[in-house]
Design a protein around this motif. Structure first.
Motif, short mmCIF file in Angstrom:
data_model
loop_
_atom_site.label_atom_id
_atom_site.label_comp_id
_atom_site.label_asym_id
_atom_site.label_seq_id
_atom_site.Cartn_x
_atom_site.Cartn_y
_atom_site.Cartn_z
N ILE A 31 11.33 23.30 88.37
CA ILE A 31 12.73 23.01 88.72
C ILE A 31 13.23 21.81 87.90
CG2 ILE A 31 14.25 22.24 90.60
CD1 ILE A 31 12.48 24.09 92.44
N ASN A 85 13.73 23.19 84.25
CA ASN A 85 14.90 24.07 84.19
C ASN A 85 16.19 23.27 84.42
OD1 ASN A 85 16.06 26.88 84.27
ND2 ASN A 85 16.66 26.17 86.30
N ARG A 121 17.32 21.53 81.28
CA ARG A 121 17.99 22.44 80.34
C ARG A 121 19.42 22.73 80.80
NH1 ARG A 121 18.03 22.13 76.51
NH2 ARG A 121 18.46 24.22 75.77
N MET A 122 19.58 22.86 82.12
CA MET A 122 20.92 23.14 82.66
C MET A 122 21.89 22.00 82.38
SD MET A 122 20.07 24.96 86.29
CE MET A 122 21.77 24.99 86.85
N GLU A 123 21.35 20.79 82.18
CA GLU A 123 22.18 19.62 81.89
C GLU A 123 22.26 19.34 80.40
OE1 GLU A 123 23.90 17.88 84.22
OE2 GLU A 123 23.17 19.35 85.66
N GLY A 124 21.70 20.23 79.61
CA GLY A 124 21.74 20.03 78.17
C GLY A 124 20.68 19.06 77.67
N PRO A 164 13.11 31.86 91.62
CA PRO A 164 12.27 33.02 91.30
C PRO A 164 10.77 32.80 91.51
CG PRO A 164 13.03 31.96 89.29
CD PRO A 164 13.65 31.21 90.42
N PRO A 165 10.00 33.90 91.61
CA PRO A 165 8.54 33.77 91.63
C PRO A 165 8.05 33.18 90.31
CG PRO A 165 9.23 36.05 92.06
CD PRO A 165 10.45 35.29 91.65
N GLU A 170 8.48 35.13 86.88
CA GLU A 170 9.88 35.24 86.44
C GLU A 170 10.42 33.87 86.04
OE1 GLU A 170 12.61 36.99 89.31
OE2 GLU A 170 14.30 36.24 88.11
N PHE A 171 9.94 32.83 86.74
CA PHE A 171 10.39 31.46 86.44
C PHE A 171 9.97 31.08 85.01
CE2 PHE A 171 11.56 27.71 89.38
CZ PHE A 171 12.43 27.19 88.43
N MET A 194 12.29 32.62 82.67
CA MET A 194 13.57 31.92 82.71
C MET A 194 13.50 30.62 81.91
SD MET A 194 15.52 31.63 86.33
CE MET A 194 16.04 29.97 86.63
N ALA A 235 13.52 31.39 78.24
CA ALA A 235 14.86 31.79 77.81
C ALA A 235 15.79 30.59 77.70
CB ALA A 235 15.43 32.81 78.78
N SER A 236 15.53 29.58 78.53
CA SER A 236 16.40 28.40 78.54
C SER A 236 16.07 27.45 77.38
CB SER A 236 16.26 27.64 79.86
OG SER A 236 15.07 26.88 79.84
#
Lengths: 102, 166
Positions: free
Chosen positions: B34, B37, B40-43, B106-107, B110-111, B114, B117-118
């Motif tokens: 978390i 991820n 990455r969501m914050e750049g 996600p499990p 899958e995480f 993700m 991909a990020s």
């Protein structure tokens, strides 16, 4: 506060998110996108439309849900809206900043 | 920051998170993923170095069967003796996975997809692989490579990098 974006006067938060989605228009979106360094193309608009629909349905937004939507993959989302995909895309879509950590 | 414009040259701003995952209890793995991820969501750039038991989180045969520790975890509010009973770990794990799913987390498998991909980079620790006799073929395809500690520190170079040990 009130500011001029895309030729109209809109109310935004300190972080630049629209306070009222009804003030959103394609011109406003283009204006916000420009500030964020994004040039909107067809693929961007599809994501924006998806986000707005999710918001109107009251569904919490996550990167995972966009990835599963069939609109674009997670990798594509990062490419379309670099340096903060969900933060940027929601801002351009005229909806509130997501509170999700995921 | 009045208008929400992000100034990438702002002093003190975090540019890169280097996370070291040394354990593979489900709670530790999720904390690490978390954080990676979320960066990455914050750049913000993020990389994970999987070492010691943390390797379990990227081993194909093990990653879907990680569990929550019910013994030696006082915050679980389960007395140690009861936490050690057969089935307790499985029960706590099942409950945690259900809560996670409801939050759209996600499990593990899958995480990892993700994260990849990020743009999160994922590295396996060479020493831990040698120690546990783990081959690269045992590890998920999302792995970016195998690194020594020196290699990891090399990647951590630069202003605005933070290193976290989990």
């Amino acid at each position: 506060m009130e500011t001029q974006i895309g030729g109209s006067s809109v109310e935004v938060t300190d972080e630049g998110y629209l306070k009222d989605i009804n003030q959103w228009s394609r011109e406003v979106a283009i204006g916000i996108a420009e500030k964020e360094g994004v040039t909107l193309a067809d693929d961007h608009w599809k994501v924006l439309e998806f986000l707005q629909n999710q918001y109107k349905n009251g569904t919490p937004l996550t990167i995972r849900s966009v990835g599963k939507s069939g609109v674009c993959s997670i990798k594509e989302l990062y490419a379309l809206f670099p340096d903060g995909p969900l933060k940027k895309s929601t801002k351009i879509a005229g909806i509130p900043k997501p509170v999700s950590c995921i | 920051m009045g208008t929400g414009d992000v100034n990438v040259h702002e002093p003190g701003k975090i540019k890169k998170m280097m996370l070291i995952l040394s354990k593979a209890t489900l709670d530790n793995v999720y904390a690490c993923f978390i954080l990676a991820n979320g960066a990455r969501m914050e750049g913000i750039e993020s990389e994970i170095f999987f070492t010691f038991f943390g390797l379990n989180a990227i081993e194909k045969s093990k990653l879907e069967s990680l569990r929550v520790a019910t013994v030696g975890n006082p915050a679980m509010r389960i007395p140690t003796l009861i936490g050690g009973l057969p089935g307790m770990e499985a029960l706590a794990t099942k409950m945690m996975k259900k809560e996670m799913d409801e939050l759209d987390i996600p499990p593990v498998g899958e995480f990892l997809e993700m994260l990849s991909a990020s743009g999160t980079k994922m590295w396996a620790c060479k020493l831990a692989m040698d120690m546990f006799h783990v081959e690269e073929s045992d590890i998920v395809d999302e792995l970016d490579g195998v690194l020594t500690v020196g290699g990891f520190y090399e990647r951590a170079a630069g202003e605005g990098t933070h290193v976290i040990f989990i």
